[in-house]
Design an enzyme around this catalytic site. Structure first.
Site, mmCIF file in Angstrom:
data_model
loop_
_atom_site.group_PDB
_atom_site.id
_atom_site.type_symbol
_atom_site.label_atom_id
_atom_site.label_comp_id
_atom_site.label_asym_id
_atom_site.label_seq_id
_atom_site.Cartn_x
_atom_site.Cartn_y
_atom_site.Cartn_z
ATOM 1 N N ASN A 190 11.160 4.147 6.994
ATOM 2 C CA ASN A 190 10.553 3.209 6.050
ATOM 3 C C ASN A 190 11.339 3.298 4.747
ATOM 4 O O ASN A 190 12.031 4.278 4.500
ATOM 5 C CB ASN A 190 9.087 3.616 5.817
ATOM 6 N N TYR A 245 17.192 -11.452 2.285
ATOM 7 C CA TYR A 245 17.711 -10.105 2.591
ATOM 8 C C TYR A 245 16.921 -9.504 3.764
ATOM 9 O O TYR A 245 17.469 -8.942 4.692
ATOM 10 C CB TYR A 245 17.562 -9.166 1.385
HETATM 11 N N1 LIG Z 1 3.152 -4.809 2.167
HETATM 12 C C1 LIG Z 1 3.531 -5.844 2.881
HETATM 13 O O1 LIG Z 1 2.866 -6.878 2.936
HETATM 14 C C2 LIG Z 1 4.800 -5.774 3.694
HETATM 15 C C3 LIG Z 1 5.047 -6.801 4.619
HETATM 16 C C4 LIG Z 1 6.220 -6.755 5.377
HETATM 17 C C5 LIG Z 1 7.118 -5.726 5.193
HETATM 18 N N2 LIG Z 1 6.846 -4.754 4.273
HETATM 19 C C6 LIG Z 1 7.855 -3.706 4.099
HETATM 20 O O2 LIG Z 1 7.311 -2.426 4.402
HETATM 21 C C7 LIG Z 1 7.955 -1.435 3.567
HETATM 22 C C8 LIG Z 1 6.888 -0.640 2.819
HETATM 23 O O3 LIG Z 1 6.159 -1.563 2.031
HETATM 24 P P1 LIG Z 1 4.944 -1.155 1.084
HETATM 25 O O4 LIG Z 1 4.146 -2.391 0.933
HETATM 26 O O5 LIG Z 1 4.307 0.095 1.536
HETATM 27 O O6 LIG Z 1 5.752 -0.864 -0.295
HETATM 28 P P2 LIG Z 1 5.314 -0.081 -1.609
HETATM 29 O O7 LIG Z 1 3.848 -0.123 -1.802
HETATM 30 O O8 LIG Z 1 6.210 -0.617 -2.667
HETATM 31 O O9 LIG Z 1 5.723 1.456 -1.282
HETATM 32 C C9 LIG Z 1 7.056 1.797 -1.085
HETATM 33 C C10 LIG Z 1 7.160 3.310 -0.900
HETATM 34 O O10 LIG Z 1 8.511 3.607 -0.570
HETATM 35 C C11 LIG Z 1 9.058 4.526 -1.516
HETATM 36 N N3 LIG Z 1 10.473 4.162 -1.663
HETATM 37 C C12 LIG Z 1 10.946 2.961 -2.066
HETATM 38 N N4 LIG Z 1 12.291 2.992 -2.067
HETATM 39 C C13 LIG Z 1 12.656 4.233 -1.660
HETATM 40 C C14 LIG Z 1 13.906 4.878 -1.486
HETATM 41 N N5 LIG Z 1 15.060 4.231 -1.728
HETATM 42 N N6 LIG Z 1 13.934 6.166 -1.070
HETATM 43 C C15 LIG Z 1 12.774 6.819 -0.829
HETATM 44 N N7 LIG Z 1 11.562 6.264 -0.974
HETATM 45 C C16 LIG Z 1 11.512 4.983 -1.394
HETATM 46 C C17 LIG Z 1 8.231 4.324 -2.770
HETATM 47 O O11 LIG Z 1 8.242 5.445 -3.636
HETATM 48 P P3 LIG Z 1 9.363 5.603 -4.819
HETATM 49 O O12 LIG Z 1 9.420 4.296 -5.517
HETATM 50 O O13 LIG Z 1 8.884 6.738 -5.645
HETATM 51 O O14 LIG Z 1 10.653 5.926 -4.110
HETATM 52 C C18 LIG Z 1 6.856 4.129 -2.138
HETATM 53 O O15 LIG Z 1 6.309 5.357 -1.757
HETATM 54 C C19 LIG Z 1 8.916 -2.203 2.651
HETATM 55 O O16 LIG Z 1 10.205 -2.204 3.201
HETATM 56 C C20 LIG Z 1 8.340 -3.605 2.664
HETATM 57 O O17 LIG Z 1 9.287 -4.600 2.351
HETATM 58 C C21 LIG Z 1 5.716 -4.749 3.539
#
Ligand SMILES: NC(=O)c1ccc[n+]([C@@H]2O[C@H](COP(=O)([O-])OP(=O)(O)OC[C@H]3O[C@@H](n4cnc5c(N)ncnc54)[C@H](OP(=O)(O)O)[C@@H]3O)[C@@H](O)[C@H]2O)c1
Length: 262
Positions: free
Chosen positions: A92, A156
């Protein structure tokens, strides 16, 4: 439902909040020992401590960027040293910026490939030899509904995540003989900070209020609501469990029916 996951070691990448955190928590609830990471140390430590105390389980948490290959290697080594194995690995990372093609830059393309594709390669590369030794393993990639259905202004994600599907299928084919199952889960619109970030950027571009954007996303899905992080996490736990022991190389959407295809 008996998952057979008690005492398994589950690595969950990018897990201080959102989908990763919910997944780490769901594994802890099944009695797994959990390894978490994210860049911000404070947020990560707070999340790890909460899980440790709530589920009375061992949690290893280390702050690093998942695009840093040597850091991923050191983390997996630390997990194996502390817990003795790396049974389950959920890849992730944060999401790439929301853009249409002409607004993209070469630097951002490279960053998206590193963040949303190479990070999965780095983890898979490190954990597979440990899984092979035990003749048991689960790799589950968190990607997006964009692996099945492109989303406007997420070029992207639409492009780069398709490579993860190719990787998942290839690893499933190559390592099935070792008892390693590899799958991909694609969330639809799920209520996390990432979604708020997307709503903000879309609102800034279109002038449409954020609330309306959220309502539109909810209405797009037949279930007529956003997903909860726990709903994706439960699917991942099930895929890792003994109850899903004949499923590999698949993409499973957790999207409330948002995907319009057959
Ligand atoms: N939520 C949705 O509706 C949705 C839908 C489709 C796909 N997704 C995908 O699912 C993934 C997770 O989404 P989410 O909604 O849980 O996002 P989020 O709430 O923004 O959480 C992201 C998590 O990843 C960590 N992170 C981000 N970049 C990182 C890096 N380079 N190295 C290590 N840790 C990192 C962040 O902590 P730090 O910032 O401290 O590193 C945080 O713990 C993403 O790729 C997102 O695009 C989400």
């Amino acid at each position: 439902m008996e998952t057979g996951l008690k005492n398994r070691v589950a690595i969950v990448a990018a897990s201080s909040q959102g989908l990763g955190r919910a997944t780490a928590e769901a594994f802890a609830a099944e009695g797994c020992r959990v390894a978490m990471c994210a860049r911000n140390k404070e947020t990560l430590s707070a999340a790890a401590e909460k899980i440790r105390s709530q589920y009375k389980t061992d949690v290893l948490a280390e702050a690093f960027d998942v695009t840093d290959a040597p850091a991923v290697r050191d983390f997996v080594n630390a997990v194996v040293q502390k817990f003795g194995s790396a049974d389950i690995c959920v890849t992730n990372a944060g999401g790439p910026p929301a853009k249409g093609f002409l607004a993209t830059t070469i630097e951002e393309w490279k960053r998206a490939v590193e963040l949303n594709f190479m990070s999965a390669v780095y983890f898979a590369h490190q954990v597979i030899p440990h899984m092979q030794k035990k003749k048991w393993g689960r790799i589950i990639a968190i990607t997006s509904i964009t692996t099945k259905q492109p989303v406007a202004d997420l070029v992207y994600s639409n492009a780069v995540r398709a490579a993860v599907v190719g990787l998942v299928k290839s690893l499933a084919n190559e390592f099935g003989k070792d008892g390693i199952l590899v799958n991909n889960v694609g969330p639809g619109y799920t209520a996390t900070d990432r979604l708020k970030e997307l709503a903000r950027s879309r609102s800034a571009a279109s002038g449409q209020p954020e609330q309306e954007i959220f309502e539109g996303w909810a209405a797009d899905a037949p279930l007529n609501r956003l997903g909860e992080p726990r709903e994706l996490a439960d699917t991942i736990v099930w895929l890792a469990s003994e109850r899903a022991s004949y499923i590999t190389g698949q993409t499973i959407l957790v999207d409330g029916g948002l995907y319009k295809g057959l």
